[in-house]
Each structure stands twice: as C-alpha cells, then as structure tokens.
Enzyme design. Sequence first.
Site, short mmCIF file in Angstrom:
data_model
loop_
_atom_site.label_atom_id
_atom_site.label_comp_id
_atom_site.label_asym_id
_atom_site.label_seq_id
_atom_site.Cartn_x
_atom_site.Cartn_y
_atom_site.Cartn_z
CE LYS A 9 0.50 -0.04 -5.06
NZ LYS A 9 0.58 0.15 -6.55
CE1 TYR A 49 1.33 5.62 -6.12
CE2 TYR A 49 -0.78 4.97 -5.20
CZ TYR A 49 0.50 4.65 -5.61
OH TYR A 49 0.95 3.35 -5.53
CG PHE A 57 -2.71 5.60 -14.16
CD1 PHE A 57 -2.27 5.76 -12.85
CD2 PHE A 57 -1.79 5.74 -15.19
CE1 PHE A 57 -0.95 6.07 -12.56
CE2 PHE A 57 -0.45 6.05 -14.91
CZ PHE A 57 -0.04 6.22 -13.59
NE ARG A 85 10.98 1.22 -8.35
CZ ARG A 85 9.70 1.57 -8.50
NH1 ARG A 85 9.02 2.15 -7.53
NH2 ARG A 85 9.08 1.34 -9.63
CB THR A 91 4.60 -0.75 -13.04
OG1 THR A 91 5.69 0.07 -12.61
CG2 THR A 91 3.29 -0.14 -12.59
NE ARG A 102 4.43 -3.67 -8.25
CZ ARG A 102 4.88 -2.44 -8.46
NH1 ARG A 102 5.89 -2.23 -9.29
NH2 ARG A 102 4.34 -1.43 -7.84
CG ASN A 112 1.03 -2.67 -8.99
OD1 ASN A 112 0.55 -2.25 -7.96
ND2 ASN A 112 1.77 -1.93 -9.79
CG HIS A 115 4.24 2.46 -3.16
ND1 HIS A 115 4.22 3.24 -4.30
CD2 HIS A 115 5.07 3.09 -2.29
CE1 HIS A 115 5.00 4.30 -4.11
NE2 HIS A 115 5.53 4.23 -2.89
CD GLU A 126 6.63 7.16 -1.84
OE1 GLU A 126 7.20 6.09 -1.51
OE2 GLU A 126 6.36 7.45 -3.02
N1 UDP Z 1 -0.65 2.37 -12.47
C1 UDP Z 1 -1.78 2.09 -13.23
N2 UDP Z 1 -1.68 2.16 -14.60
C2 UDP Z 1 -0.53 2.52 -15.22
C3 UDP Z 1 0.61 2.81 -14.45
C4 UDP Z 1 0.50 2.73 -13.08
O1 UDP Z 1 -2.84 1.79 -12.68
O2 UDP Z 1 -0.50 2.57 -16.47
C5 UDP Z 1 -0.74 2.31 -11.00
C6 UDP Z 1 -0.07 1.07 -10.40
O3 UDP Z 1 -0.80 0.64 -9.26
C7 UDP Z 1 1.29 1.62 -10.01
C8 UDP Z 1 0.91 3.03 -9.52
O4 UDP Z 1 -0.10 3.45 -10.43
O5 UDP Z 1 1.92 0.84 -9.01
C9 UDP Z 1 2.04 4.04 -9.54
O6 UDP Z 1 2.64 4.04 -10.82
P1 UDP Z 1 4.21 4.05 -10.99
O7 UDP Z 1 4.51 4.36 -12.42
O8 UDP Z 1 4.83 4.95 -9.96
O9 UDP Z 1 4.63 2.52 -10.73
P2 UDP Z 1 5.44 1.83 -9.52
O10 UDP Z 1 6.45 2.83 -9.01
O11 UDP Z 1 4.40 1.47 -8.47
O12 UDP Z 1 6.07 0.61 -10.13
MG MG Z 2 6.19 4.79 -8.42
#
Ligand code: UDP
Ligand code: MG
Length: 138
Positions: A9, A49, A57, A85, A91, A102, A112, A115, A126
């Site tokens: 990112k 997204y 958010f 993952r 996250t 992370r 973070n 992705h 994706e």
């Molecule tokens: N994100 C954020 N605030 C939140 C949750 C998610 O800004 O409370 C952002 C963060 O960059 C995250 C992305 O949105 O990686 C996608 O969220 P997801 O829940 O899919 O998390 P991931 O799969 O990336 O762990």
């Molecule tokens: Mg996700």
Amino acid sequence: MELTLCLIKPDAVRRNLIGSILFMVEKAGLKVMALKMLQLDKRQAEGFYHVHRERPFFGELTEYMASGPIVAVVLAGDDAIKRYRELMGATDPTQAAEGTIRKVFAVSKQENSVHGSDAPETAAFEISFFFNAMEMVG
Ligand code: UDP
Ligand code: MG
C-alpha cells in the site's frame, strides 16, 4: 496450488519498504507470479474496495489508497490465501502478532502497509482487477 493478491500500500511504498515486504513474502515460501507498480485514482480505489462501500471508513480508505503508488503482486502456493493472511497479521497493527508484516511495518489501522485477499472468490476478483492472463506466469 492457490493464488492470492497482495498489495503493497502507499504508506509502505513511500517508506521504501517494497523490498523488505517482498523479502518476507518470499522467505515464507510464497511464489511471485505477477507484479506491477501503479497508482489508483479515487474511482479505481472505490471499485477495488466496493465491498466496504457502506463502512464509515470508506471515504478515507479510498483517499489513502489513491494517495500514492502501490505494488500489486499475485502470489501462489499451497493454501496461499490463509498463509499470506497469517504473514500479514491483523488489520490493526496493535493487534498483529510478532513477526507479521503489519506488526513490523504498519503505521495505523488504516495505513497498514499491505492488503491480502480473504477467500478464493475475492482473490479471483482482485487478481483480475489488476492483471490479465498474459501478465501472469505459470
Ligand atoms: N480499515 C480502516 N479502518 C477500519 C478497518 C479497516 O481504515 O476500521 C482499512 C484498512 O486499511 C484495511 C482495509 O480498510 O486493511 C480493508 O479492511 P478489512 O476489514 O478488509 O481488513 P484487511 O482484510 O485488510 O485486514
Ligand atoms: Mg479485507
């Protein structure tokens, strides 16, 4: 063998972490099948997204994802989605396990650093969002 999409990112690209992140990915045994650097515009970030479009958010997230270059990488391996993952970590970096990408590099829950796809269907969407068949090896 399974495929998954990794994004490095904007926060990580800005801090010169492309190599450090790919080093961790390759060390974990995941194979790079395709790779490109690009910058999304806001609409493209919203498309990527779209599953989060109702979340509070969403505006900030898509603004941030369009704020600078990213690196898109297709990874392959047995159980690649779950393994990558686990390597990414939670996250929210304050919740991420020791040694995860992370935990080591993320700045905040939003910024973070990486992705990763969360299921075979999202991985397929994706990967095709960023790459066509000719751009992938194997
Ligand atoms: N994100 C954020 N605030 C939140 C949750 C998610 O800004 O409370 C952002 C963060 O960059 C995250 C992305 O949105 O990686 C996608 O969220 P997801 O829940 O899919 O998390 P991931 O799969 O990336 O762990
Ligand atoms: Mg996700």
